[in-house]
Motif scaffolding. Sequence first.
Motif, PDB file in Angstrom:
ATOM      1  N   LEU B 142       0.829  -1.214   0.000  1.00 32.89           N
ATOM      2  CA  LEU B 142       0.000   0.000   0.000  1.00 32.89           C
ATOM      3  C   LEU B 142       0.860   1.260   0.000  1.00 32.89           C
ATOM      4  CD1 LEU B 142      -2.707  -1.278   2.469  1.00 32.89           C
ATOM      5  CD2 LEU B 142      -3.194  -0.360   0.199  1.00 32.89           C
ATOM      6  N   LEU B 143       1.874   1.290   0.886  1.00 35.41           N
ATOM      7  CA  LEU B 143       2.753   2.466   0.899  1.00 35.41           C
ATOM      8  C   LEU B 143       3.562   2.512  -0.390  1.00 35.41           C
ATOM      9  CD1 LEU B 143       4.003   2.616   4.595  1.00 35.41           C
ATOM     10  CD2 LEU B 143       2.233   3.975   3.495  1.00 35.41           C
ATOM     11  N   THR B 145       2.476   1.852  -3.345  1.00 30.96           N
ATOM     12  CA  THR B 145       1.717   2.544  -4.398  1.00 30.96           C
ATOM     13  C   THR B 145       1.861   4.054  -4.249  1.00 30.96           C
ATOM     14  OG1 THR B 145      -0.307   2.490  -3.077  1.00 30.96           O
ATOM     15  CG2 THR B 145      -0.029   0.736  -4.688  1.00 30.96           C
ATOM     16  N   VAL B 146       1.918   4.527  -3.015  1.00 33.66           N
ATOM     17  CA  VAL B 146       2.084   5.976  -2.807  1.00 33.66           C
ATOM     18  C   VAL B 146       3.448   6.410  -3.338  1.00 33.66           C
ATOM     19  CG1 VAL B 146       2.094   7.853  -1.139  1.00 33.66           C
ATOM     20  CG2 VAL B 146       0.658   5.856  -0.733  1.00 33.66           C
ATOM     21  N   ILE B 165       9.896   6.504   1.422  1.00 32.03           N
ATOM     22  CA  ILE B 165       9.006   5.648   2.205  1.00 32.03           C
ATOM     23  C   ILE B 165       9.688   4.869   3.329  1.00 32.03           C
ATOM     24  CG2 ILE B 165       7.391   5.456   0.251  1.00 32.03           C
ATOM     25  CD1 ILE B 165       7.980   2.482   0.312  1.00 32.03           C
ATOM     26  N   ALA B 203      -2.733   2.215   6.881  1.00 31.37           N
ATOM     27  CA  ALA B 203      -2.256   2.194   5.492  1.00 31.37           C
ATOM     28  C   ALA B 203      -3.410   1.897   4.546  1.00 31.37           C
ATOM     29  CB  ALA B 203      -1.150   1.152   5.331  1.00 31.37           C
ATOM     30  N   ALA B 207      -3.542   5.149   2.356  1.00 29.28           N
ATOM     31  CA  ALA B 207      -2.607   5.033   1.233  1.00 29.28           C
ATOM     32  C   ALA B 207      -3.285   5.166  -0.140  1.00 29.28           C
ATOM     33  CB  ALA B 207      -1.819   3.728   1.329  1.00 29.28           C
ATOM     34  N   ALA B 211      -2.060   7.883  -2.839  1.00 33.17           N
ATOM     35  CA  ALA B 211      -1.552   7.459  -4.149  1.00 33.17           C
ATOM     36  C   ALA B 211      -2.366   8.102  -5.265  1.00 33.17           C
ATOM     37  CB  ALA B 211      -1.598   5.940  -4.266  1.00 33.17           C
TER      38      ALA B 211
END
Lengths: 186, 220
Positions: B142-143, B145-146, B165, B203, B207, B211
Motif C-alpha cells: 500500500l505504501l 503505491t504511494v 518511504i 495504510a 494510502a 496514491a
Amino acid sequence: MDAGQLAVIAGPNGSGKTTLLQALSGLSLLASGSRIYQGSSELSLWLKESHYLGHKLGNKGNLSCFENLQFVAQVNETSVTSSAISAVLEKAGLAGYEYQHANDLSAGQKKRLALSRLLLLNKIYWLLDEPFVNLDYAGCDWLYEIIEKHISQGGSVILTAHDQKKIHELAHHHITLEFPEEVHES
Amino acid sequence: MRFGALVKRDVLVSWRKKSNIYQPLVFQLLIVTMFPLGLGAGAQTLAKIAPAVVWILALLSTLITLENIFKDDYEDGSLDVYVLSGMSLPLAAFSKATAHWLTTGIPVMLFAPVIGVLMHLPEQSYGVLLLSLLLATPIFSLLGTVGSALIVNIKNGGMLLSVLIMPLLSPVLIFGAGAVLETTLGNSALGHLLLLLGCAVLALTLAPLAAAAAIKVNLE
C-alpha cells in the motif's frame, strides 16, 4: 463542437498539439480555462463519452491482443463478448493475431491494436494524437474510413495530423497552433 | 468489476514476467548466505540476530520491487487507459496494491521461514513470523503505491522512492521484528502484533487516497 464533426489540429513541432489534446482528454489539470461538455465541467460525464489515444499506445506488451482488449472493455465497464473482441481485431486487420503478445507485433500493428479500442468502446468523442503515424497505406485508408463512418453516425473526432490531405479535406474545423510572435525576456 | 479486471491483468503480467516474482526471493537468498560468511560464527550468534535479519530482508527485497508498481503502466501508456476509463483513482491504487501483494507480498511472506531456517531462528518463532509478515506485507504494497505514484515520471526514481518511504516503514519494522524477537525470548508478541495491525488499518484507509492524489498531480 457539434455532433458529427471532425476537428484537425495542426502546427509545428512543440507548438502544443499534444498538450492541448491531453488537456481536452482530462489527463492533465488545466492551468486556466475550462472543459465544458453538455453544459457542465464535470469530468466523469466527459470521461464516459470520450476516448483519448496518445503517443504512448497503452498496450500491455506481454498480454495478447485479445487480453489487451478484454482488459480495456472491463475497465471501461463495457460488456463485450469474446466474438465481439475477435470481430474488432479482424476489422483492425489483426485477424489471426488474437493470441499474439502485443510485444511481438510490428509498430504499425501495435498502433492498429490501440486504434481498435475505439471500435471496441464505441464512445462518442475520439481524441487522437497523430493517429496516422506508423500506419501503412492500407492502415491509413482504414483509419480514414472509420473516422468518416464515425462522424457520419454522429460521433465527433478531434485529431492532430500533419500532411494527411484527405483528413484535412474532411475536417469541419481547422485549428492551427503557432508559437507566440515574440517571447519577451525580463 | 474494474477492481477485478485490473488485479487480474497485473497478476497475469507479473506471472508472464517471472522475474517480478522470483527477484525478491533470490535477493534474500543471496544476502542471507553472506551472514555466516561475514560473521564467521556458529548457530547461536546467527539466532540472536535472526529476527532482525529475516525482517530486514523481507522489507528490502520488497522495496526493490515497489518502483515498478505504476512506472511500467506510465511508460507504456496503460496508466492513461485506466485513469481515463473513469475508474476512481483510489480504487485503481488499491487494485494495484492488491496485485502487488499477491505477486510479491505473499511470496516474500512464504519465503521468510526459509530465511529463518538458514538463520537458525528458534522453532517457536515461525508462527509469529508468518503472522507479522501477513500484517506487514500489505502495508509494504500500500505504501509502495504511494511512493511509486510520486516518482512515476522521474527517471531512476528508485532511490528517491526508498528515501521517501523508508521513514514510513520504520515503525512497521520495529513492531514486526520486535514481535519475532519477543517470541525468541519466550514472551508474548501480542502487543507488537496489535500495533502492526493498527499500522495496516491506517495504510489501508489512507494510502489509496494519497496514491490517487500523487497520480493526479503527476499525470501531465
